[in-house]
Design a protein around this motif. Structure first.
Motif, PDB file in Angstrom:
ATOM      1  N   PRO A  71      12.215   5.109 -39.753  1.00 32.83           N
ATOM      2  CA  PRO A  71      13.704   3.731 -40.317  1.00 32.83           C
ATOM      3  C   PRO A  71      13.613   3.359 -39.103  1.00 32.83           C
ATOM      4  O   PRO A  71      14.072   2.319 -39.840  1.00 32.83           O
ATOM      5  N   LYS A  72      14.732   4.000 -38.821  1.00 36.13           N
ATOM      6  CA  LYS A  72      15.692   3.744 -37.769  1.00 36.13           C
ATOM      7  C   LYS A  72      15.388   2.490 -36.969  1.00 36.13           C
ATOM      8  O   LYS A  72      16.285   1.482 -37.079  1.00 36.13           O
ATOM      9  N   GLU A  73      14.641   2.450 -36.367  1.00 36.25           N
ATOM     10  CA  GLU A  73      13.951   0.878 -35.003  1.00 36.25           C
ATOM     11  C   GLU A  73      13.126  -0.402 -35.936  1.00 36.25           C
ATOM     12  O   GLU A  73      13.763  -1.255 -35.638  1.00 36.25           O
ATOM     13  N   PHE A 100      22.994  -8.801 -39.112  1.00 43.53           N
ATOM     14  CA  PHE A 100      22.569  -8.776 -40.534  1.00 43.53           C
ATOM     15  C   PHE A 100      21.947  -7.117 -41.110  1.00 43.53           C
ATOM     16  O   PHE A 100      21.264  -6.175 -39.780  1.00 43.53           O
ATOM     17  N   HIS A 101      21.653  -6.805 -42.229  1.00 41.14           N
ATOM     18  CA  HIS A 101      20.660  -6.016 -42.561  1.00 41.14           C
ATOM     19  C   HIS A 101      19.869  -6.023 -43.526  1.00 41.14           C
ATOM     20  O   HIS A 101      20.174  -6.763 -44.466  1.00 41.14           O
ATOM     21  N   ALA A 102      19.025  -4.923 -43.077  1.00 42.83           N
ATOM     22  CA  ALA A 102      17.578  -5.444 -44.248  1.00 42.83           C
ATOM     23  C   ALA A 102      17.775  -3.881 -45.291  1.00 42.83           C
ATOM     24  O   ALA A 102      17.835  -2.669 -44.948  1.00 42.83           O
ATOM     25  N   LEU A 126      12.672   8.050 -44.237  1.00 44.23           N
ATOM     26  CA  LEU A 126      13.549   7.347 -45.375  1.00 44.23           C
ATOM     27  C   LEU A 126      12.630   8.157 -45.951  1.00 44.23           C
ATOM     28  O   LEU A 126      11.557   7.948 -46.581  1.00 44.23           O
ATOM     29  N   ILE A 127      13.803   8.392 -47.558  1.00 45.80           N
ATOM     30  CA  ILE A 127      13.599   8.821 -48.434  1.00 45.80           C
ATOM     31  C   ILE A 127      14.242   8.258 -49.622  1.00 45.80           C
ATOM     32  O   ILE A 127      15.462   7.856 -48.912  1.00 45.80           O
ATOM     33  N   PHE A 241      18.274   6.980 -44.588  1.00 41.85           N
ATOM     34  CA  PHE A 241      17.360   8.550 -43.914  1.00 41.85           C
ATOM     35  C   PHE A 241      18.436   9.624 -43.471  1.00 41.85           C
ATOM     36  O   PHE A 241      18.960   9.809 -43.088  1.00 41.85           O
ATOM     37  N   LEU A 242      17.434   9.959 -43.709  1.00 37.15           N
ATOM     38  CA  LEU A 242      18.435  12.136 -43.058  1.00 37.15           C
ATOM     39  C   LEU A 242      18.527  12.493 -41.811  1.00 37.15           C
ATOM     40  O   LEU A 242      17.499  11.912 -40.963  1.00 37.15           O
ATOM     41  N   SER A 243      19.764  12.046 -41.666  1.00 34.48           N
ATOM     42  CA  SER A 243      19.968  12.281 -40.246  1.00 34.48           C
ATOM     43  C   SER A 243      20.564  13.959 -40.256  1.00 34.48           C
ATOM     44  O   SER A 243      20.730  14.581 -41.261  1.00 34.48           O
ATOM     45  N   ILE A 244      21.262  14.170 -39.096  1.00 33.05           N
ATOM     46  CA  ILE A 244      21.919  15.843 -38.319  1.00 33.05           C
ATOM     47  C   ILE A 244      22.942  15.963 -38.248  1.00 33.05           C
ATOM     48  O   ILE A 244      22.743  15.120 -37.354  1.00 33.05           O
ATOM     49  N   SER A 245      24.020  16.158 -38.485  1.00 35.17           N
ATOM     50  CA  SER A 245      25.469  16.619 -37.437  1.00 35.17           C
ATOM     51  C   SER A 245      25.469  18.276 -37.208  1.00 35.17           C
ATOM     52  O   SER A 245      24.950  18.573 -38.143  1.00 35.17           O
TER      53      SER A 245
END
Length: 698
Positions: A71-73, A100-102, A126-127, A241-245
């Motif tokens: 999803p990010k790209e 702009f944002h989709a 993407l969830i 989208f699921l990210s991690i830190s």
């Protein structure tokens, strides 16, 4: 070459082109859907375009699937494509807006993940996650591109920032040519680029929580135009989208990471939807049920069928579940449609069982106990997070129950300071909070079903309700109906109750239990009624309610007569009648509905709103905590104290002397002592020295 490497080596230019073609060429019934939407962005000055994933799937299946996997790209490419199309559609707006944002909505069911079900395999995908917003931070500004000025030569250097940390340049390019190995820089915020940033916590919905489990939650990050799109207490579906830190831990061991959701699209569930998916087949069943002549009786029988008796209470609870119609008058005054009920009863009268059942059958039900709840837990609080020091606004039970039912057990066990906090929620249907610089008003449009134990262990019928229950009258007066549940020996009833309990324990159920409405269908029936049915009073019903109100008021017209009913009870009657009509999905409140409301109100008035000494209806017992006859007695004692102080030339008088004189003129000693204690508590009397009293107001 493997599929995995192909996914990583997607050429951005080709993907951008594919999205440009999709925006230009996709055609629906309304015409070129996305070309129109991109053109309309100019009128509203929007920077985001919402794309239906199903449209993308219909146009290019490969592109739609890649969007979910990477999803990010893909979203960056889609955003770039919007800009390309905008350059043609409106060059002026294109020049004005940098990014702009989709935004994607309508993901397939396979992408819907519960908070409890989030796992490592979802990272980077993407969830869609559904839950309830429990706390939210203020809006902050995230640095995207920092500008730094060299202290030596004044050269400005741009540094693109990553999500983690604050990146600074190590050497100035001009100074480096002059042979310097290190430079000192100053940050230049006015030339740097920031975007709005906000964090909130999304928690599992209470009704979906597995039994005996703590609710789980996930942090969600909102950026740019998504900030402030949710409030504490909102139920929302977040697509992102699921990210991690990296998780900060004291132990040196395996590197641990904490997941968070970077939101791409936010959909707030409205109050009326009540989170239940009602299919056309469900609607058919609901309408078929509503056509039954005995539908109201069926609904009442379905409420806690294992509990014997309490027909009137179950009927009242049915009206609470359906609720009246909330209204907003032309002058902006809001009138609640929610019905509040208090059950006061002896131990073992199944109060808690009823509350538990109602919280499970309500489309949005919260169960809590007064003993285990604080004011913050019931309403809202400002909390400070230890790791960051940020202040968060956190929603309590009444805010989480917005649009549903809050069942509060052991209502009398609440701390008095905490109990005061629900005054506003019960009448104004909001929670206001002002702490740590956060001033907010949250919605708490919930019906309250509360249960309390009598102050003396068992309910004493020879004492008024205000003495029987350890609750302030300001709270009592906000309940539309109060029911007394006494446990008195009665041979005939005891035989029936024993038979009922024993039959249930031996799995021998009465016939009506077999014919009750299935719980899930009843939930949907209630949700459907609350969303679509808004009954209006018929002229006959209006007359019926008016005649009852006027007749009850006329009882208080005589000299020294107590007031039997107030306009607050009239509003309660209207709510009850509307709720009774909703039970049959009726758009009109009939005489039958008005009579049912009057029947419930009469039960309440004759059980609770009655002067136990004179046996006359007196609503002041509930509204002020004192009947008219009691008030008159208190005035006589006050006059006696005043005369005694005057006879003593304004000096304090002995408390025991007052009690002795009052007993001589016919008062009970216990009553006089209770009155003196209350007068001291309210500040009308003071004790300048032990055993002596003096009036505070001459």
């Amino acid at each position: 070459m493997s599929t995995e490497s192909e996914t990583i080596q997607v050429k951005p230019y080709n993907v951008v082109n594919k999205f440009v073609e999709f925006f230009k060429a996709f055609e629906s019934e309304e015409g070129f859907k996305y070309r129109k939407l991109i053109s309309s962005m100019v009128l509203d000055s929007k920077i985001s375009l919402v794309i239906d994933w199903q449209d993308l799937l219909a146009y290019d299946e490969e592109l739609a699937n890649k969007l979910i996997d990477n999803p990010k790209e893909m979203l960056e490419a889609a955003s770039q494509a919007i800009k390309e199309v905008m350059r043609v559609e409106n060059p002026e707006f294109y020049e004005k807006v940098e990014y702009f944002h989709a935004r994607i909505r309508g993901l397939p069911d396979t992408c819907h993940v519960s908070i409890r079900g989030i796992r490592a395999l979802h990272i980077g995908r993407l969830i869609a996650v559904e839950g309830i917003v429990t706390k939210i931070s203020p809006v902050k500004q995230q640095l995207i591109e920092g500008v730094f000025r060299c202290r030596t030569c004044g050269t400005e250097v741009k540094v693109v920032q990553q999500d983690q940390g604050f990146a600074k340049p190590s050497i100035c390019p001009v100074c480096e040519k002059q042979g310097k190995k290190r430079s000192e820089f100053d940050f230049v915020p006015e030339k740097s680029r920031f975007l709005d940033w906000q964090r909130f916590v999304l928690q599992e919905k209470p009704e979906e929580l597995p039994s005996g489990q703590l609710p789980r939650s996930i942090d969600v990050i909102l950026k740019e135009d998504l900030v402030d799109s949710v409030r504490p207490g909102d139920r929302a579906t977040i697509i992102g989208f699921l990210s991690i830190s990296r998780e900060r831990t004291r132990n040196e061991g395996a590197p641990l990471f904490k997941p968070y959701l970077e939101a791409n699209y936010v959909e707030v569930v409205s109050k009326e939807n009540l989170d239940l998916e009602i299919t056309p087949e469900d609607v058919e069943k609901i309408l078929e049920l509503s056509r039954r002549k005995d539908i109201r009786e069926l609904i009442i029988n379905t409420i806690a069928p294992s509990i014997y008796g309490y027909e009137k209470i179950k009927k009242a609870i049915a009206t609470l579940l359906f609720g009246g119609v909330p209204k907003v008058y032309p002058d902006g005054v809001k009138v609640r449609g929610d019905i509040h009920i208090l059950l006061v009863g002896d131990p073992g009268t199944a109060k808690s069982q009823i509350l538990r059942y109602v919280s499970s059958i309500a489309p949005r039900g919260i169960y809590t106990t007064g003993k285990g709840s604080t004011a913050a837990g019931l309403t809202a609080a400002v909390v400070r997070e230890k790791s960051t020091g940020d202040f968060f606004l956190e929603a309590g039970a009444l805010v989480l129950a917005d649009g549903g039912v809050a069942c509060i057990d052991e209502f009398d066990k609440m701390d008095p300071k905490d109990r005061v906090s629900i005054h506003e929620a019960m009448e104004q249907q909001t929670i206001s909070i002002a702490k740590a610089g956060i001033v907010a008003t949250l919605n708490a449009r919930a019906s309250v079903l509360a249960a309390a134990n009598p102050a003396f262990g068992r309910y004493m019928l020879n004492r008024p309700v205000s003495e029987n229950i350890d609750l302030p009258v300001t709270i009592l007066s906000r309940f539309d109906l109060i029911f007394i549940m006494t446990d008195r020996p009665d041979k005939e009833r005891d035989v029936e109750l024993a038979r009922h309990v024993l039959d249930f324990h031996s799995e021998k159920y009465p016939e009506y239990v077999e014919n009750v409405i299935p719980r899930d269908l009843l939930k949907k029936y209630i949700a459907y009624a609350r969303k679509y049915v808004r009954p209006k009073l018929s002229e006959e019903a209006k007359k019926k309610l008016m005649d009852f109100y006027v007749e009850m008021r006329s009882k208080g017209e005589g000299e020294g007569s107590p007031i039997a009913i107030t306009p607050r009870q009239l509003e309660a009657l209207i709510r009850l009648a509307e709720a009774h009509a909703r039970m049959a999905l009726s758009e009109v409140v009939t005489v039958e509905d008005a009579e049912a409301a009057i029947d419930l109100m009469n039960t309440f008035l004759h059980e609770v709103g009655i002067d136990v000494e004179t046996r006359r209806l007196d609503i002041d017992v509930v509204m002020t905590g004192q009947s008219k006859s009691q008030r008159e007695k208190i005035m006589i004692i006050m006059d006696l104290i005043r005369r005694m102080i005057e006879d003593n030339e304004g000096e304090p008088i002995r408390r025991e002397d007052v009690i002795k004189r009052a007993v001589e003129i016919g008062f009970e000693e216990s009553f006089v002592r209770r009155v003196l204690d209350k007068l001291q508590e309210s500040g009308e009397l003071m004790e300048p020295r032990p055993g002596y009293i003096l009036r505070t107001v001459a």
